[in-house]
Scaffold this active site. Structure first.
Site, PDB file in Angstrom:
ATOM      1  N   SER A   1      62.605  65.010   4.565  1.00 61.70           N
ATOM      2  CA  SER A   1      62.129  66.202   5.267  1.00 61.70           C
ATOM      3  C   SER A   1      62.945  67.429   4.871  1.00 61.70           C
ATOM      4  O   SER A   1      64.103  67.314   4.466  1.00 61.70           O
ATOM      5  CB  SER A   1      62.267  66.010   6.778  1.00 61.70           C
ATOM      6  OG  SER A   1      61.625  64.832   7.191  1.00 61.70           O
TER       7      SER A   1
HETATM    8  N1  SAH Z   1      63.725  60.118   7.618  1.00 66.28           N
HETATM    9  C1  SAH Z   1      63.617  60.190   6.178  1.00 66.28           C
HETATM   10  C2  SAH Z   1      62.250  60.633   5.738  1.00 66.28           C
HETATM   11  C3  SAH Z   1      61.406  59.463   5.530  1.00 66.28           C
HETATM   12  S1  SAH Z   1      59.790  59.706   4.873  1.00 66.28           S
HETATM   13  C4  SAH Z   1      64.694  61.067   5.586  1.00 66.28           C
HETATM   14  O1  SAH Z   1      65.487  61.638   6.293  1.00 66.28           O
HETATM   15  O2  SAH Z   1      64.765  61.137   4.353  1.00 66.28           O
HETATM   16  C5  SAH Z   1      58.935  58.540   5.879  1.00 66.28           C
HETATM   17  C6  SAH Z   1      59.298  57.119   5.674  1.00 66.28           C
HETATM   18  O3  SAH Z   1      58.547  56.367   6.634  1.00 66.28           O
HETATM   19  C7  SAH Z   1      58.929  56.527   4.323  1.00 66.28           C
HETATM   20  O4  SAH Z   1      60.073  55.994   3.720  1.00 66.28           O
HETATM   21  C8  SAH Z   1      57.899  55.451   4.644  1.00 66.28           C
HETATM   22  O5  SAH Z   1      57.970  54.321   3.804  1.00 66.28           O
HETATM   23  C9  SAH Z   1      58.251  55.115   6.082  1.00 66.28           C
HETATM   24  N2  SAH Z   1      57.188  54.496   6.898  1.00 66.28           N
HETATM   25  C10 SAH Z   1      55.868  54.774   6.939  1.00 66.28           C
HETATM   26  N3  SAH Z   1      55.248  54.016   7.861  1.00 66.28           N
HETATM   27  C11 SAH Z   1      56.204  53.228   8.441  1.00 66.28           C
HETATM   28  C12 SAH Z   1      56.207  52.237   9.470  1.00 66.28           C
HETATM   29  N4  SAH Z   1      55.105  51.870  10.113  1.00 66.28           N
HETATM   30  N5  SAH Z   1      57.378  51.658   9.782  1.00 66.28           N
HETATM   31  C13 SAH Z   1      58.528  52.002   9.153  1.00 66.28           C
HETATM   32  N6  SAH Z   1      58.580  52.926   8.170  1.00 66.28           N
HETATM   33  C14 SAH Z   1      57.446  53.542   7.828  1.00 66.28           C
END
Ligand code: SAH
Length: 235
Positions: free
Chosen positions: A76
């Site tokens: 993000s």
């Molecule tokens: N918080 C992260 C941003 C992550 S992007 C940061 O600070 O960099 C969103 C993430 O959510 C991705 O890695 C994706 O694989 C994960 N994701 C999507 N659906 C999900 C689910 N149902 N359970 C766990 N992770 C999930």
């Protein structure tokens, strides 16, 4: 046509530039009201965002934008991390659940806001990302305060429920019921919700009693989809 040559950035150049760019970014996020409290400011100053992105993107670490990680997932933008941390009103010793670890940056900032005194459980559905995040959280010193769980975050994490705070960094079609159940009374839940895969509203919920929730929208956001049993289907 004039070709503008970018100055060569070796390792020392990049390091010095990052220090300046970080100072500028945090100043701007404070000036415009994304960062409101000293503890969020300190945390965003302390956690090295450059360590939580692919190496070749290090020089963009303090530009206020999301960056591509791997497998179509993104870290993000810093202003969004500030909004999340401020809205959650984190305190020391809280138990926090994150859905969507990515490379672990947001989880590290949340742990730092709590002065490494609370605990963050973060769920990631993609094994390869969870593995990278584990390594990054170790190198940066957050391994003891952040636990990564590989699985479907739309189910929450029953084993450690209930949580003071729950937040999602991926967009869901609706608020998964299990997350509301796993929230303590008085707790806060923050999650992007939308019916379009790339556009959501950031919804903030306060649990007033076992069956009473106060809900408000913090406006439009664009997160990657939350894929799971109570999320979107994988395409
Ligand atoms: N918080 C992260 C941003 C992550 S992007 C940061 O600070 O960099 C969103 C993430 O959510 C991705 O890695 C994706 O694989 C994960 N994701 C999507 N659906 C999900 C689910 N149902 N359970 C766990 N992770 C999930």
């Amino acid at each position: 046509m004039t070709v503008i040559q970018m100055p060569h950035r070796d390792e020392t150049n990049i390091k010095n530039d990052l220090i300046d760019e970080k100072k500028y970014l945090i100043g701007k996020l404070s000036k415009y009201g994304y960062i409101k409290t000293e503890k969020v400011k300190k945390a965003m100053n302390t956690v090295p965002r450059e360590e939580f992105i692919p190496k070749e993107k290090r020089s963009y670490a303090y530009v206020d934008r999301p960056l591509h990680l791997v497998k179509g997932q993104t870290i993000s933008a810093p202003h969004m991390v500030a909004i999340i941390c401020e809205t959650l009103e984190l305190e020391e010793n809280m138990k926090v659940l994150e859905i969507g670890t990515g490379f672990g940056y947001n989880a590290a900032v949340v742990a730092e806001v709590m002065n490494k005194k609370g605990h963050v459980y973060t769920i990631e559905r993609l094994k390869s990302l969870a593995k990278i995040a584990k390594e990054k959280l170790k190198v940066t010193g957050y391994e003891n305060v952040v636990d990564i769980i590989i699985g479907d975050g739309t189910l929450g994490y029953e084993k450690e429920a209930q949580f003071d705070r729950i937040y999602g960094t991926a967009g869901a079609p609706y608020i998964p019921e299990d997350l509301k159940k796993q929230l303590k009374v008085g707790g806060k839940l923050l999650i992007p919700v939308g019916n379009n895969l790339n556009f959501q509203e950031l919804i903030c919920i306060v649990k007033k009693s076992e069956n009473e929730f106060k809900e408000k929208s913090l406006g439009g956001v664009g997160f990657v989809p939350m894929i799971g049993k109570y999320g979107w289907e994988e395409k």
